[in-house]
Structure formats: structure tokens, C-alpha cells
Write an enzyme that holds these catalytic residues in place. Structure first.
Site, PDB file in Angstrom:
ATOM      1  N   LYS A   1      -2.946  -9.756   2.085  1.00 29.18           N
ATOM      2  CA  LYS A   1      -3.923  -8.760   1.610  1.00 29.18           C
ATOM      3  C   LYS A   1      -5.295  -9.409   1.448  1.00 29.18           C
ATOM      4  O   LYS A   1      -6.322  -8.803   1.778  1.00 29.18           O
ATOM      5  CB  LYS A   1      -3.441  -8.154   0.290  1.00 29.18           C
ATOM      6  CG  LYS A   1      -2.222  -7.240   0.468  1.00 29.18           C
ATOM      7  CD  LYS A   1      -1.599  -6.888  -0.863  1.00 29.18           C
ATOM      8  CE  LYS A   1      -0.376  -6.002  -0.690  1.00 29.18           C
ATOM      9  NZ  LYS A   1       0.437  -5.870  -1.890  1.00 29.18           N
TER      10      LYS A   1
ATOM     11  N   VAL B  62      -3.284  -2.582   1.842  1.00 27.12           N
ATOM     12  CA  VAL B  62      -3.801  -3.314   0.676  1.00 27.12           C
ATOM     13  C   VAL B  62      -3.948  -2.335  -0.494  1.00 27.12           C
ATOM     14  O   VAL B  62      -4.597  -1.299  -0.370  1.00 27.12           O
ATOM     15  CB  VAL B  62      -5.179  -3.951   0.990  1.00 27.12           C
ATOM     16  CG1 VAL B  62      -5.704  -4.706  -0.228  1.00 27.12           C
ATOM     17  CG2 VAL B  62      -5.077  -4.889   2.184  1.00 27.12           C
TER      18      VAL B  62
HETATM   19  N1  HSE Z   1       5.524  -5.366  -1.769  1.00 23.97           N
HETATM   20  C1  HSE Z   1       4.182  -4.939  -1.967  1.00 23.97           C
HETATM   21  C2  HSE Z   1       3.820  -5.024  -3.420  1.00 23.97           C
HETATM   22  C3  HSE Z   1       4.037  -3.505  -1.500  1.00 23.97           C
HETATM   23  O1  HSE Z   1       4.747  -5.084  -4.234  1.00 23.97           O
HETATM   24  O2  HSE Z   1       2.634  -5.034  -3.757  1.00 23.97           O
HETATM   25  C4  HSE Z   1       2.602  -3.036  -1.543  1.00 23.97           C
HETATM   26  O3  HSE Z   1       1.828  -3.693  -0.585  1.00 23.97           O
END
Ligand code: HSE
Ligand code: NAP
Length: 590
Positions: A456, A384
Site C-alpha cells: 500500500k 489501499v
Molecule cells: N488484509 C487487508 C487489511 C485488506 O487487513 O488491511 C485490506 O487491504
């Protein structure tokens, strides 16, 4: 109770760590990344950091001989102006290393804070500073980096603080700011009865009083700095990087010895992509603490970047697990395979660090239960916020009181794409750019549709509210449905669109969560997150709030959070400190 994390609205000196990095730990320019790990350690524990740096090893000597080649008087003001350049360069390099991981750091020249010196230009002491300006800078930035070893004379000329003068800079600033800790980080892990490099059986102090400190410090702390610390009743820590133990100099009447052992832990990396490669690079610079024994990938024949450790890479899980790792770092993404590998790691007696929010959110209870059952650690800070320690801040907030709600920009890819759309970039191009930069998930629809942010939020609900939350309970709005006219209207109104993730309690006390596209005024705190950056506001029931910001995606911010978890586990499993003697003073206790 631990203090709540310092907001970026106010500086709280009682929560300030002054960390001094000596030339012995800044062995070369790349060593600033290890210094950044040390700073990040205290930041994620909720402390502000003022870092004071020496020149990189050998640089001051090079400047001395350069000055001698040019000629002129040895202690002329011009010589001081030259010799202080090593510290200024080190401060700038450390500032860059912190910028790479998304920490808001500012290198501050002594002249900017009017750090005044009195005495000879080559051997002065510190005698004043612009306290108000320094406090304002501390409130504005997460970290200040100050070059040690020099101050400014009344006539505006620089002056040097003598050999070991960076100790004095750190101690002087720590006393002026009433810092919680002043930690002198050196290549030796504390104070010893005799030089441990010359005498391998020398005894280390765990704690030492001032009288004994004077006796045993030798050259390891500048005597003038030590005297200043004593006069100001400062608690000093002397430690090596990444250590959980130190020698603490304090007014306490007793000195005690403590033996300390550090062992190398064997690490297996699952995944060698954006995050995995970054973590491997960090581990290569910490071979005294970690040994990488295997790396699992999906396709071992895939062409890798030059210098990739082909001999460690395998696509056979049984091969890498057969190396019997102490720690398994999961960076493959997804749920099923990741879950199976994590359980296998616990079964084999390893601790686990994961960057994977999908598996952690989907199987939170079963994975924690498996970790507890096996007596192993399970850490997932990077899952997160990338390099923004959001879960740690939520833990600290919950310890300090009751969290009312959280609002944040918590997906770097979505934010990056929204900014690019606002610049007039086509949607497909913006998505491709986010993928090429390493921000996006393997399947970028998780970023676009809100699933990544929802996973998250599930983890944030556990840490901030101690309450389970399932992705199916979270309402989501997809970026793919964003009408280009809405982007244009926002731009014309001087506003920005953000993917805002929220958790709040309804009137019955149940959690309500959403991932929504919101049009915000430009001066809104969340609107200020640019590109892949993330921001979070934690509102407390008492009316206080906690604000966090930094880089939420990308190799280096994410690898930093993984590395922080690894170093925490090393302090837990790879370091032992045992107090062996308590004595009033040496040699009575010998
Ligand atoms: N793909 C996710 C983002 C990576 O762009 O936030 C970080 O958790
Ligand atoms: P990535 O670049 O796609 O790398 C994934 C790696 O895992 C690759 O090396 C891949 O092997 C390997 N892999 C995938 N599935 C596998 C399987 N079933 N068995 C063995 N190996 C497998 O991904 P990433 O960006 O590094 O992300 C890794 C994790 O970190 C994800 O959980 C992600 O959510 C999380 N994370 C990423 C970021 C970020 O900014 N990228 C930020 C925070 C968290 P090959 O090399 O052979 O393809």
C-alpha cells in the site's frame, strides 16, 4: 486546482454537497445502499456531504391512511408528528448503510439543529436554524443525514413543509450553508419539456434558466422550494443516481437541450470471495447500468452461499473472457495470475478495476503502460484503505500543494489483532477471528509481517509523491515478533500499540518508508483507529494536514470502493450527453 479534501478538523462550506434523495429513488429499504454510493462518490472527490432524505416510496401514504384510521383532525400537530416519521426512518436507515461502509455519518433530527418552521402545521415554510450547531456537527462528522419535509414550530411542535417539502429542506439548508452544490436526486435524469414517462421523445434540458425552470418544472420540484433557490441565487442540479449529467438550473440567461444516453456495460468478476460477493450484490441492484456476464473462481465446485449465481461461475478463464466484457473487476489477489488476467482484459478492450494492492504495487509501471497502450481505464481505489479513499486524498493533496509525509494505520487485520491482543486474546485466536471476518489476506502473514502495508505504501508513494518506491526499500517490523510483555506494558500505561506505516523525505529528498509497531498514547490520532479501521494523516509542506478515517478492510467497505470505480467508469463509457439546441426559451427553439 481542486480544493484539498476537507479535514475532519474543520468544515469548509464552499466544499459542501447537499444531496437530496427523493422517495422515487428510495424505492425500498435496500435502496439506501445506492444512496450511500452517491454520497461516497462526493466524499472521495473531497466534498463533505449533507444528505436530505424523503420517506421510502409509499411510506408517507401509509402513514396518512394509518392516521386516518386512528382519526383526529387532519392538520392537528399530532398528524404532523406521525407523517414526518417516514423521513426520520429513511434517515436512520441511510445512517446505518453509511456505517456499514465505515463512513462517519450522523442522522440529525430537525429539532437538534432547531430547524424552525412558520405557518400551518401541515403546510409550513422554513424560517431559521441553529447555524452554529449545524456547522459544529458538520465539522465533526463526514456526513450528516437530515430527514426532509419537516421543521419545528415556535411552540416546539413539528410542522410539515407541504408536498415535495424535502426539496425545500435541501434548498433551505444548501442556501444557509452556502453549499457548493445542491443536487436533487430523482428517478428522472433531469428536467424535460414534458413528462418523459408519458412522452418518450420529450426533450431534456442540460441547462435551464429560472424563467424556463418555472415553466417546465411541473411537479418535479416544489414551487416554493424553487422560488427560495432563485431568491438565494442557488445553483441547482437535478439528476438521477449514478449519472454524470444533470439539468443545471442557474441564473445564466440561456436554456439548452441535451440528449443523454445510458447503456448497460458488461462486467466480468474475477474472484467471488469476501470482496467479489459484495460487488456482485451491488451490481444486482444496478441492472440498469451493468450486466454481470461471468465470474471466475479458482474452484467452481466449491460450495457457495445460498443464492450464488452458479450459472455465471466458472473456473475456466477463457469461458468468462469469451463473454467480451466492457469491464473486468480483478478481486483474486496475488501477482502472477492477476497480472495475466488484467493484461488479457486490456488486450480484449476492457477497462479494469482491481482491489489488489499486491499486483498493482509489483507491476505498477507495466500495468499502467498496458492500460495506456490499449486506451483503457485502470482503477484500484480499494487496493489501499478499503473504504477509505486514501489514494484519492493523496491525489488531491498533491494537486493542492506538496506532500511532506504520510503516517497511517493502513492494515485492518494488524490493527484488529493488536486490539484483540490488548483485550487479552491469544495471538492465534485473534488471527483466526480476523480471517473469519474476511479482513485478512489469503496468506495472513502478509498482514502480520507488514508486506500488505508495504504494498500500500508503494501505491501511496506514486499518488502522494509521484515517486516509485519498491517493497524492498521499506523497513518492516512483524507482529509475529511482538513480545506479549510489550502489549501488557502498553495496556498498564494506558497506551496502545499500532502498526504505523510511514513515508517521508530524507534531507536529500529521497523517500524513506517503514512499517513499524509503535506504542502510542490513547489520544494520538492513529491510536483512535479501532478494530479493522484505518486512519491516515497527510502532512503538507505548508503546515496543513489532511486526516482520513474509516473501515480499511471487510466486504462492504471494500466493495464500496470497487463500486465507486465501476460507477466512475460507467460515467466515462456508458453515458453520453450531447447538447443539441441552444435557445432563449421554449418554444422559440422548437
Ligand atoms: N488484509 C487487508 C487489511 C485488506 O487487513 O488491511 C485490506 O487491504
Ligand atoms: P478471498 O475471499 O480469498 O477471495 C478470492 C477469490 O478469488 C475467490 O473466489 C477465489 O476462488 C478466487 N481466486 C483466487 N485465486 C484465483 C485464481 N488464480 N484464479 C481464479 N480465481 C481465483 O479474497 P478477498 O478478501 O475477496 O480479496 C480479494 C482481493 O481484494 C485481494 O487482492 C485483496 O488484497 C483485496 N482486498 C481485500 C480486502 C478485504 O478486506 N478482504 C480489502 C481490500 C482489498 P474460490 O472462491 O474458488 O476460492
Amino acid at each position: 486546482m481542486r480544493p484539498i479534501i476537507v479535514t475532519d478538523k474543520s468544515a469548509n462550506p464552499s466544499n459542501l454537497a447537499v444531496l437530496k434523495f427523493g422517495g422515487s429513488v428510495l424505492a425500498d429499504a435496500q435502496a439506501v445502499h445506492a444512496a450511500a454510493h452517491e454520497i461516497y462518490r462526493y466524499l472521495r472527490a473531497g466534498e463533505k456531504v449533507l444528505a436530505v432524505v424523503s420517506a421510502l416510496a409509499g411510506e408517507t401514504d401509509e402513514l396518512v391512511s394509518l392516521g386516518a384510521d386512528i382519526g383526529g383532525c387532519e392538520n392537528a400537530p399530532g398528524a404532523s408528528a406521525l407523517l414526518r416519521l417516514g423521513e426520520i426512518r429513511a434517515a436512520a436507515l441511510l445512517g446505518l448503510a453509511l456505517e456499514r461502509i465505515g463512513v462517519d455519518a450522523r442522522a440529525v433530527d430537525p429539532a437538534q439543529i432547531n430547524l424552525r418552521a412558520a405557518g400551518k402545521p401541515d403546510d409550513a415554510r422554513l424560517c431559521g436554524l441553529d447555524h452554529a450547531h449545524l456547522t459544529t456537527l458538520l465539522a465533526r462528522h463526514e456526513v450528516l443525514v437530515v430527514p426532509g419535509f419537516s421543521g419545528i414550530l415556535e411552540d416546539g411542535q413539528p410542522a410539515l413543509l407541504g408536498r415535495g417539502g424535502t426539496d425545500l429542506s435541501a434548498i433551505y439548508l444548501g442556501a444557509a450553508l452556502n453549499a457548493k452544490r445542491v443536487r436533487l436526486i430523482k428517478d428522472v435524469d433531469g428536467l424535460y419539456v414534458s413528462d418523459p414517462k408519458a412522452d418518450p421523445v420529450s426533450r431534456r434540458f442540460g441547462q435551464i434558466n429560472w424563467e424556463d425552470a418555472y415553466k417546465y418544472c411541473g411537479k418535479s420540484i416544489q414551487p416554493r422550494a424553487l422560488e427560495y433557490a432563485r431568491q438565494h441565487d442557488l445553483r441547482l442540479e437535478i439528476a438521477a443516481p449514478a449519472r454524470g449529467f444533470d439539468t443545471c438550473i442557474s441564473p445564466n440567461g440561456l436554456s439548452s437541450h441535451a440528449s443523454a444516453r445510458v447503456k448497460r456495460l458488461k462486467v466480468v468478476l474475477l474472484g467471488f470471495g469476501t470482496v467479489g460477493e459484495g460487488v456482485y450484490a451491488h451490481l444486482q441492484r444496478h441492472q440498469d447500468l451493468f450486466e454481470v456476464s461471468g465470474i471466475l473462481v479458482r474452484n467452481a465446485t466449491k460450495e457457495r452461499a445460498e443464492g450464488a449465481p452458479e450459472h455465471l461461475i466458472s473456473d475456466d478463464a477463457s469461458v468468462v473472457f469469451a463473454t467480451r466484457p466492457d469491464i473486468v473487476v480483478e478481486m483474486i489477489g496475488g501477482v502472477e495470475a492477476a497480472d495475466a488476467f488484467i493484461l488479457n482484459a486490456f488486450f480484449g478492450g476492457a477497462d479494469v478495476v482491481s482491489a489488489n494492492k499486491a499486483v498493482m504495487a509489483a507491476n505498477y509501471d507495466s500495468l499502467h503502460k498496458a492500460a495506456a497502450g490499449a486506451g483503457r481505464a485502470l482503477r484500484y481505489s480499494a487496493a489501499v484503505g478499503g473504504g477509505v479513499p486514501m489514494l484519492e486524498a493523496l491525489d488531491q493533496a498533491r494537486e493542492a500543494g506538496s506532500v511532506k509525509n504520510v503516517n497511517g494505520v493502513i492494515n485492518g487485520t494488524a490493527n484488529f489483532i493488536l486490539d484483540r491482543l490488548a483485550d487479552g486474546c491469544a495471538f492465534d485466536v485473534a488471527v483466526r477471528e480476523a480471517q473469519e471476518a474476511g479482513f485478512a489476506e489469503a496468506d495472513p502473514s502478509a498482514d502480520l509481517d507488514g508486506d500488505d502495508a508495504a504494498a500500500k505504501l508503494c501505491l501511496m508513494a506514486r499518488h502522494g509523491f509521484n515517486t516509485p518506491l519498491r517493497p524492498s526499500q521499506i523497513s518492516m517490523e512483524s507482529l509475529s515478533d511482538l513480545d506479549p510483555k510489550r502489549v501488557e506494558a502498553a495496556r498498564n500505561d494506558g497506551k496502545v500499540i499500532r502498526q504505523v506505516s510511514q513515508i517521508k523525505r530524507n534531507s536529500k529528498g529521497a523517500l524513506q518508508a517503514s512499517v513499524e509497531l509503535k506504542t502510542l498514547p490513547k489520544d494520538h490520532y492513529l491510536a483512535g483507529a479501532k478494530g479493522e479501521r484505518n486512519r491516515l494523516v497527510i502532512d503538507m509542506d505548508g503546515g496543513d494536514d489532511v486526516q482520513l478515517r474509516g473501515k480499511g478492510a471487510g466486504r462492504w467497505p471494500t466493495a464500496e470502493a470497487v463500486m465507486a470505480d465501476l460507477l466512475d467508469i460507467h460515467r466515462l463509457r456508458g453515458q453520453d450527453e450531447e447538447t443539441i439546441t441552444v435557445c432563449a426559451a421554449e418554444p422559440a427553439c422548437a
